[in-house]
Design a protein around this motif. Structure first.
Motif, short mmCIF file in Angstrom:
data_model
loop_
_atom_site.label_atom_id
_atom_site.label_comp_id
_atom_site.label_asym_id
_atom_site.label_seq_id
_atom_site.Cartn_x
_atom_site.Cartn_y
_atom_site.Cartn_z
N HIS A 90 -6.82 5.26 -5.79
CA HIS A 90 -5.65 5.10 -6.67
C HIS A 90 -4.36 5.45 -5.94
O HIS A 90 -3.42 4.64 -5.90
CB HIS A 90 -5.81 5.99 -7.91
CG HIS A 90 -7.04 5.71 -8.70
ND1 HIS A 90 -7.25 4.53 -9.38
CD2 HIS A 90 -8.15 6.47 -8.92
CE1 HIS A 90 -8.43 4.57 -9.99
NE2 HIS A 90 -8.99 5.74 -9.71
N SER A 91 -4.31 6.67 -5.39
CA SER A 91 -3.09 7.09 -4.71
C SER A 91 -2.83 6.23 -3.48
O SER A 91 -1.67 5.92 -3.15
CB SER A 91 -3.17 8.57 -4.33
OG SER A 91 -4.29 8.84 -3.51
N GLY A 92 -3.88 5.79 -2.80
CA GLY A 92 -3.72 4.94 -1.63
C GLY A 92 -3.11 3.59 -1.98
O GLY A 92 -2.18 3.12 -1.30
N ASN A 93 -3.60 2.97 -3.04
CA ASN A 93 -3.07 1.66 -3.44
C ASN A 93 -1.61 1.76 -3.86
O ASN A 93 -0.80 0.89 -3.52
CB ASN A 93 -3.92 1.07 -4.56
CG ASN A 93 -5.29 0.60 -4.09
OD1 ASN A 93 -5.50 0.40 -2.89
ND2 ASN A 93 -6.22 0.43 -5.01
N VAL A 94 -1.28 2.80 -4.62
CA VAL A 94 0.11 2.97 -5.05
C VAL A 94 1.00 3.22 -3.84
O VAL A 94 2.11 2.66 -3.73
CB VAL A 94 0.23 4.13 -6.06
CG1 VAL A 94 1.70 4.43 -6.37
CG2 VAL A 94 -0.51 3.79 -7.36
N ALA A 95 0.54 4.07 -2.92
CA ALA A 95 1.34 4.37 -1.73
C ALA A 95 1.62 3.11 -0.92
O ALA A 95 2.72 2.93 -0.38
CB ALA A 95 0.61 5.40 -0.87
N ARG A 96 0.64 2.21 -0.84
CA ARG A 96 0.85 0.96 -0.10
C ARG A 96 1.88 0.07 -0.79
O ARG A 96 2.74 -0.52 -0.15
CB ARG A 96 -0.48 0.23 0.07
CG ARG A 96 -1.42 0.93 1.05
CD ARG A 96 -2.75 0.21 1.22
NE ARG A 96 -3.63 1.06 2.03
CZ ARG A 96 -4.52 1.91 1.51
NH1 ARG A 96 -4.65 2.02 0.19
NH2 ARG A 96 -5.26 2.66 2.31
N LYS A 97 1.79 0.00 -2.11
CA LYS A 97 2.74 -0.83 -2.85
C LYS A 97 4.16 -0.30 -2.73
O LYS A 97 5.13 -1.06 -2.80
CB LYS A 97 2.31 -0.93 -4.31
CG LYS A 97 1.06 -1.76 -4.52
CD LYS A 97 0.63 -1.78 -5.98
CE LYS A 97 -0.65 -2.58 -6.16
NZ LYS A 97 -1.15 -2.56 -7.55
N ARG A 116 -1.71 1.61 6.59
CA ARG A 116 -3.12 1.55 6.97
C ARG A 116 -3.98 1.18 5.76
O ARG A 116 -3.77 1.69 4.66
CB ARG A 116 -3.57 2.89 7.56
CG ARG A 116 -4.98 2.85 8.14
CD ARG A 116 -5.28 4.12 8.93
NE ARG A 116 -6.65 4.19 9.37
CZ ARG A 116 -7.13 3.57 10.45
NH1 ARG A 116 -6.35 2.81 11.18
NH2 ARG A 116 -8.41 3.70 10.80
N LYS A 117 -4.96 0.30 5.96
CA LYS A 117 -5.74 -0.22 4.84
C LYS A 117 -6.86 0.73 4.41
O LYS A 117 -7.21 0.78 3.23
CB LYS A 117 -6.32 -1.59 5.20
CG LYS A 117 -5.25 -2.65 5.37
CD LYS A 117 -5.83 -4.01 5.76
CE LYS A 117 -4.71 -5.03 5.91
NZ LYS A 117 -5.23 -6.35 6.36
N GLN A 118 -7.45 1.47 5.35
CA GLN A 118 -8.52 2.40 5.00
C GLN A 118 -7.93 3.71 4.46
O GLN A 118 -6.86 4.13 4.89
CB GLN A 118 -9.39 2.71 6.21
CG GLN A 118 -10.07 1.49 6.83
CD GLN A 118 -9.30 0.98 8.04
OE1 GLN A 118 -8.09 0.86 8.00
NE2 GLN A 118 -10.03 0.69 9.11
N ASN A 119 -8.66 4.34 3.54
CA ASN A 119 -8.26 5.66 3.05
C ASN A 119 -8.96 6.73 3.88
O ASN A 119 -9.87 7.42 3.41
CB ASN A 119 -8.60 5.81 1.57
CG ASN A 119 -7.77 4.89 0.70
OD1 ASN A 119 -6.58 4.70 0.96
ND2 ASN A 119 -8.37 4.32 -0.33
#
Length: 254
Positions: A202-209, A215-218
């Protein structure tokens, strides 16, 4: 949006989600059941350890862990018998089972008996600007007593490339101090400035947006990248933005 606009947006989201209402649907409620320091940190550590999967099930099984310890985590850790440990054999949360639970109790007893407790262990080997080396050293101490190989997977090691999401979440609970009442802030020997955001899907996807992460991997490299960006927004309390990133992802589907 530029950095000033991004900071303003995320600061507003921190205020929105870093409230007592957050506790009702989060495993941070487990350590909030206690007032004794050792009970808080043990209950927090165990509930953070199984914090993956369905949040309702995480909370349900965390409460079951506490029940199995007679609602007295520190007393159970320090004075359990083999019969007491046998009661734990029926416990299971995903791949964490009763064998793992029993070892965690034994290891925690070793830590409190021979290493002055959880805070003392995590406080060692601190480096600026990150506590990830301390987490790696903690794992070495945690598994210094005899254990089943399978149990090692339940404690992450950042030095092996892990984002160590659950331990970073636990450290946020224990170390981060503010007036909102969600994080407990009972550990004073670790500065919140060196904490890392609990990085998950969740936090990774939001951070990317939001352009905070490329980076694609968490994984550990992604965490280092996110750390760098969050410290630019607030160098003294970067992990407060976990509330914003998590809230945007889970509650708003951002």
């Amino acid at each position: 949006m530029n950095q000033a606009e991004l900071k303003s947006f995320l600061d507003e989201k921190v205020i929105q989600y870093n409230t007592l209402d957050f506790i009702e649907s989060d495993p941070v409620q487990i350590p909030h059941l206690f007032t004794r320091k050792e009970d808080i940190e043990i209950a927090g550590f165990l509930s953070a350890t199984i914090a993956w999967g369905n949040r309702t099930m995480i909370i349900k099984n965390s409460h079951r862990m506490i029940d199995l310890m007679g609602n007295a985590p520190f007393d159970f850790v320090m004075s359990h018998t083999e019969d007491d440990l046998q009661r734990l054999e029926s416990f299971v949360h995903r791949t964490f089972n009763g064998q793992d639970f029993s070892f965690f109790i034994k290891s925690l007893q070793n830590i409190y008996t021979n290493h002055d407790g959880l805070e003392a262990v995590f406080s060692k080997n601190q480096e600026t600007p990150s506590i990830q080396k301390s987490i790696s050293e903690f794992k070495k101490i945690f598994f210094e007593i005899p254990h089943a190989q399978r149990t090692q997977k339940h404690v992450s090691d950042p030095m092996n490339g892990s984002a160590a999401k659950r331990i970073n979440m636990y450290l946020r609970w224990m170390c981060r101090q503010d007036s909102k009442g969600v994080d407990l802030g009972i550990w004073k020997s670790i500065s919140p400035s060196i904490l890392s955001c609990p990085l998950d899907v969740h936090s990774g996807n939001v951070a990317r947006k939001l352009g905070l992460l490329t980076r694609k991997q968490n994984d550990g490299k992604a965490l280092a990248e996110l750390d760098l960006q969050l410290r630019k927004l607030d160098s003294t309390d970067p992990v407060k933005y976990d509330f914003a990133l998590f809230g945007l992802g889970v509650f708003e589907g951002f």
